[in-house]
Design a protein around this motif. Structure first.
Motif, mmCIF file in Angstrom:
data_model
loop_
_atom_site.group_PDB
_atom_site.id
_atom_site.type_symbol
_atom_site.label_atom_id
_atom_site.label_comp_id
_atom_site.label_asym_id
_atom_site.label_seq_id
_atom_site.Cartn_x
_atom_site.Cartn_y
_atom_site.Cartn_z
ATOM 1 N N ILE A 174 0.847 -1.194 0.000
ATOM 2 C CA ILE A 174 0.000 0.000 0.000
ATOM 3 C C ILE A 174 0.882 1.243 0.000
ATOM 4 N N ASP A 175 0.616 2.124 -0.942
ATOM 5 C CA ASP A 175 1.298 3.413 -1.022
ATOM 6 C C ASP A 175 0.427 4.394 -0.234
ATOM 7 N N VAL A 176 0.731 4.532 1.050
ATOM 8 C CA VAL A 176 -0.109 5.307 1.965
ATOM 9 C C VAL A 176 -0.233 6.759 1.518
ATOM 10 N N GLU A 177 0.874 7.360 1.108
ATOM 11 C CA GLU A 177 0.824 8.760 0.668
ATOM 12 C C GLU A 177 -0.115 8.928 -0.524
ATOM 13 N N ARG A 178 -0.043 8.007 -1.471
ATOM 14 C CA ARG A 178 -0.925 8.055 -2.641
ATOM 15 C C ARG A 178 -2.382 7.903 -2.220
ATOM 16 N N GLU A 179 -2.657 6.964 -1.316
ATOM 17 C CA GLU A 179 -4.027 6.745 -0.857
ATOM 18 C C GLU A 179 -4.588 7.987 -0.170
ATOM 19 N N PHE A 180 -3.775 8.641 0.677
ATOM 20 C CA PHE A 180 -4.229 9.879 1.335
ATOM 21 C C PHE A 180 -4.469 10.985 0.309
ATOM 22 N N ARG A 181 -3.583 11.101 -0.695
ATOM 23 C CA ARG A 181 -3.758 12.118 -1.722
ATOM 24 C C ARG A 181 -5.055 11.878 -2.497
ATOM 25 N N LEU A 182 -5.317 10.621 -2.875
ATOM 26 C CA LEU A 182 -6.556 10.305 -3.594
ATOM 27 C C LEU A 182 -7.787 10.583 -2.736
ATOM 28 N N ALA A 183 -7.704 10.295 -1.441
ATOM 29 C CA ALA A 183 -8.834 10.565 -0.542
ATOM 30 C C ALA A 183 -9.096 12.069 -0.454
#
Length: 172
Positions: free
Chosen positions: A147-156
């Motif tokens: 999981i790319d946490v930074e990417r997931e937060f950016r998408l959220a």
């Protein structure tokens, strides 16, 4: 035994409109653990796991080829799902992942980066340390999505901003 468990798990998954991601038999011979990972677009529910568990457990008990008390675990593959088949590496091309190889490739056995895809019998991988590498599929000991946490937060954040924008325009 593992092969038969996989066949029965595959059939139970198909019967419920699901994909069998992986099945394994682990633990000691006198108390084996049968682990089954299932999935579907949008993710599996508790009910999906329960229904597959009930069908597979009944079938295992009727066929009675596991000659010991066993534990049956049926679950989703999780966010950092394992990669078990060449098709998994093709399906998740572009995704962040970790791979561990049996033999070193360019002096390295552990890779972290993005899956490019499959080329013949090799997984093509953009490693954070070594750049583009080709890892023989047969030599992969373990592979899983990361999981790319930074990417997931950016998408959220982007989805939240879009929702606010849509709601604001709807009120006008």
């Amino acid at each position: 035994m593992k092969e038969r468990v996989c066949q029965l798990a595959e059939q139970a998954a198909i019967d419920h409109g699901l994909e069998l991601v992986h099945a394994e038999v682990a633990g000691p011979d006198n108390r084996p653990i049968v682990r089954v990972f299932i999935d579907k677009p949008g993710g599996v529910t508790h009910r999906d796991c329960s229904e597959v568990s009930e069908q597979l457990g009944t079938t295992l008990d009727v066929e009675d080829f596991i000659h010991a008390a066993y534990t049956l675990e049926v679950s989703s593959p999780g966010l950092e799902r394992g990669l078990y088949r060449p098709a998994d590496y093709e399906r998740f091309a572009g995704s962040a992942a970790k791979i561990k190889s049996r033999d070193p490739v360019g002096g390295q056995r552990n890779f972290r980066g993005r899956i490019v895809g499959i080329d013949g019998d090799q997984v093509v991988f953009d490693d954070q340390t070594s750049g583009r590498v080709r890892v023989p599929f047969a030599g992969i000991v373990k592979g899983n999505l990361e999981i790319d946490v930074e990417r997931e937060f950016r998408l959220a954040r982007e989805r939240e901003e879009l929702d606010r924008h849509l709601l604001k325009n709807k009120r006008r």
